[in-house]
Scaffold this motif. Structure first.
Motif, PDB file in Angstrom:
ATOM      1  N   GLU A  45      35.991  76.872  51.496  1.00 47.73           N
ATOM      2  CA  GLU A  45      35.561  75.939  52.531  1.00 47.73           C
ATOM      3  C   GLU A  45      34.135  76.257  52.988  1.00 47.73           C
ATOM      4  O   GLU A  45      33.321  75.359  53.186  1.00 47.73           O
ATOM      5  CB  GLU A  45      36.531  76.012  53.704  1.00 47.73           C
ATOM      6  CG  GLU A  45      36.334  74.926  54.713  1.00 47.73           C
ATOM      7  CD  GLU A  45      37.436  74.919  55.750  1.00 47.73           C
ATOM      8  OE1 GLU A  45      37.129  74.537  56.889  1.00 47.73           O
ATOM      9  OE2 GLU A  45      38.580  75.280  55.424  1.00 47.73           O
ATOM     10  N   GLN A  68      36.253  69.796  56.405  1.00 47.19           N
ATOM     11  CA  GLN A  68      37.645  69.830  56.852  1.00 47.19           C
ATOM     12  C   GLN A  68      38.310  68.470  56.671  1.00 47.19           C
ATOM     13  O   GLN A  68      39.434  68.387  56.166  1.00 47.19           O
ATOM     14  CB  GLN A  68      37.711  70.225  58.333  1.00 47.19           C
ATOM     15  CG  GLN A  68      37.871  71.681  58.579  1.00 47.19           C
ATOM     16  CD  GLN A  68      39.224  72.179  58.130  1.00 47.19           C
ATOM     17  OE1 GLN A  68      40.263  71.568  58.376  1.00 47.19           O
ATOM     18  NE2 GLN A  68      39.230  73.301  57.442  1.00 47.19           N
ATOM     19  N   LEU A  71      38.912  67.800  52.927  1.00 47.10           N
ATOM     20  CA  LEU A  71      39.962  68.667  52.389  1.00 47.10           C
ATOM     21  C   LEU A  71      41.345  68.241  52.865  1.00 47.10           C
ATOM     22  O   LEU A  71      42.293  68.205  52.076  1.00 47.10           O
ATOM     23  CB  LEU A  71      39.695  70.128  52.768  1.00 47.10           C
ATOM     24  CG  LEU A  71      38.479  70.784  52.122  1.00 47.10           C
ATOM     25  CD1 LEU A  71      38.304  72.197  52.650  1.00 47.10           C
ATOM     26  CD2 LEU A  71      38.556  70.766  50.613  1.00 47.10           C
TER      27      LEU A  71
END
Length: 83
Positions: A45, A68, A71
């Motif tokens: 990430e 975020q 994902l």
């Protein structure tokens, strides 16, 4: 480390990238920033956020939030997994 799930089909339509998990039958479209993240996989990430920061001149907080969101959406459709 995030990575692509086995069985994901990818179609490049120039202005977008279309993904489909063979077992799901649902298509998912990625814009330019999503495409960049997808093509960087496998990655962490933090690596993905840094990529967005460098490429689109985003501040670190915004890049992290954007990563975020992508994902979560990809994982919800079983297109990526953590491993």
């Amino acid at each position: 480390m995030w990575q692509v799930t086995d069985g994901v089909l990818v179609t490049d339509l120039e202005d977008e990238l279309v993904l489909m998990h063979a077992g799901q039958g649902e298509m998912f479209s990625l814009n330019a920033s999503g495409r960049l993240l997808w093509q960087a996989l496998p990655a962490t990430e933090a690596e993905l956020a840094e990529l967005l920061t460098r490429t689109f001149a985003l501040d670190a907080g915004q890049a992290h939030a954007d990563v975020q969101a992508v994902l979560v959406a990809l994982q919800a459709r079983d297109l990526i997994r953590q491993g």
